[in-house]
Design an enzyme around this catalytic site. Structure first.
Site, PDB file in Angstrom:
ATOM      1  N   TYR A  94       0.982  -2.977   5.053  1.00 44.29           N
ATOM      2  CA  TYR A  94       1.136  -1.835   4.149  1.00 44.29           C
ATOM      3  C   TYR A  94       0.567  -2.160   2.768  1.00 44.29           C
ATOM      4  O   TYR A  94      -0.219  -1.392   2.197  1.00 44.29           O
ATOM      5  CB  TYR A  94       2.607  -1.438   4.034  1.00 44.29           C
ATOM      6  N   CYS A  95       0.963  -3.292   2.206  1.00 47.22           N
ATOM      7  CA  CYS A  95       0.511  -3.662   0.868  1.00 47.22           C
ATOM      8  C   CYS A  95      -0.994  -3.899   0.831  1.00 47.22           C
ATOM      9  O   CYS A  95      -1.665  -3.516  -0.131  1.00 47.22           O
ATOM     10  CB  CYS A  95       1.249  -4.903   0.378  1.00 47.22           C
TER      11      CYS A  95
END
Length: 297
Positions: free
Chosen positions: A178-179
C-alpha cells in the site's frame, strides 16, 4: 548570465518565495471560480469521491463520475442531484485497465467535452502486511493506486488541463504494498509538476493531498491512539479542505496539520528516532484493528 548575477537572482527569489509562503499562512489565497469547469473524479461512487462530486457540482461545475461499481455510481448521481447538482455524468470504468480507461475517456470527450479538472481519487487498500499479501492483491494495489494515474492523466491532454489534481494518501504504515503504491503516486505527481514548470505550462497546477485515515469505510476499524492529535478524519471536513486547496492552487495539502511537522522531522531525523515517533503516536500498530469496507460496498 555571470555567476554573481545568477546567484543574486537565486537569493532574491528564494527569499521572496519564503516570504510569500509565510504570508499565505495568514492571508488566505483567492479562490478561483470553477463554474462551468468539467471535473472528472475517479473512484467517485463513495467516500471522498462522492463528496467532492457533490461539492464541485454545488459550485456550478459539470461533474463526471468514474467508478468500477455501477450501483455505487447510481447512488452517487442520485445524491448529487438531490443536493442540487444539475450536470452529472457517470461512467463505469476500471482505472487499473488501460484499455478501459482509453475507451471511457473517448466517451467522455464526445459526450461531455474536454476535462479541465482531473481528480485521481480511486484507490484500494488490502490491510495486510506485505509478507501476508498474495501476488494478485499486490498487483491490484499497484494497478489502482499507481499505474492508473499513468493511464488516466495523458488521455485528457495534459497540456490543456488547467488543474490536474492528484489525491493521494501518505500514511506511514508497516504495509509495504500500500505505502509503495502511494509513494509512487506522489513521486509521479511531483515529476509531472516539474515537467510542466520546465515546459513553462504555467496554467497547469498540481495539488497533492496527503490525509490521515478518513472515516469513509475504506479503513473501517482503524483507531487512533491519540485522537486529539491525530484524529480519524471527518469526510465532510476533508472534502472541504480539498476543494479549497484546488481552488487556491495549493501544491501540497497535509491533513491534519501536524503531519506537516512529522513530514519535516522525517526529512532529517535518524531512522531510529523516526520509528520511535511513529511508535509513540501508535502508527506502527494502527492497522491491527483494520476491518475495511464490506465487500458488498
Amino acid at each position: 548570465m555571470n555567476f554573481f548575477l545568477e546567484t543574486l537572482k537565486f537569493i532574491l527569489l528564494f527569499v521572496y518565495y519564503l516570504l510569500e509562503s509565510l504570508v499565505f499562512l495568514v492571508v488566505p489565497r483567492r479562490k478561483k471560480n470553477v463554474r462551468g469547469e468539467i471535473v472528472l473524479i475517479t473512484g467517485a461512487g463513495s467516500g471522498i469521491g462522492r463528496l467532492l462530486a457533490i461539492k464541485f457540482a454545488g459550485l456550478g461545475a459539470t461533474v463526471v463520475l468514474w467508478d468500477i461499481n455501477q450501483q455505487a455510481l447510481n447512488c452517487a448521481v442520485r445524491v448529487a442531484r438531490e443536493n442540487g447538482a444539475g450536470r452529472v455524468h457517470s461512467y463505469v470504468c476500471d482505472c487499473s485497465k488501460r484499455q478501459d480507461v482509453y475507451r471511457v475517456a473517448d466517451q467522455v470527450k464526445k459526450e461531455v467535452g474536454d476535462v479541465s479538472i482531473l481528480i485521481n481519487n480511486a484507490g484500494v487498500v488490502i490491510g495486510k502486511r506485505f509478507l501476508d499479501s498474495p501476488d494478485s492483491l499486490v498487483d491490484k494495489t499497484m494497478e489502482v493506486n499507481t499505474m492508473a494515474h499513468f493511464w488516466v492523466m495523458p488521455v485528457f491532454s495534459i497540456h490543456i488541463l488547467r488543474h490536474p489534481f492528484n489525491m493521494f494518501s501518505m500514511l506511514i504504515l508497516p504495509f509495504g504494498n500500500y505505502c509503495a503504491s502511494k509513494f509512487a503516486a506522489i513521486g509521479f505527481a511531483e515529476s509531472i509538476d516539474m515537467e510542466m514548470r520546465t515546459l513553462r505550462k504555467t496554467g497547469v497546477k498540481t495539488t497533492i493531498v496527503c490525509p490521515f485515515v478518513i472515516n469513509t469505510g475504506m479503513f473501517d476499524g482503524v483507531e487512533s491512539k491519540w485522537p486529539r492529535i491525530l484524529p480519524i478524519l471527518d469526510p465532510e471536513y476533508v472534502a472541504e479542505r480539498i476543494i479549497s486547496a484546488v481552488r487556491q492552487n495549493q501544491e501540497m495539502l497535509f491533513i491534519p496539520r501536524i503531519i506537516y511537522v512529522l513530514y519535516f522531522l522525517k526529512s532529517f531525523l535518524p531512522v531510529k528516532a523516526t520509528v520511535l515517533i511513529l511508535d509513540y503516536f501508535g502508527i506502527l500498530d494502527i492497522m491491527s484493528t483494520f476491518k475495511g469496507r464490506p465487500k458488498k460496498e
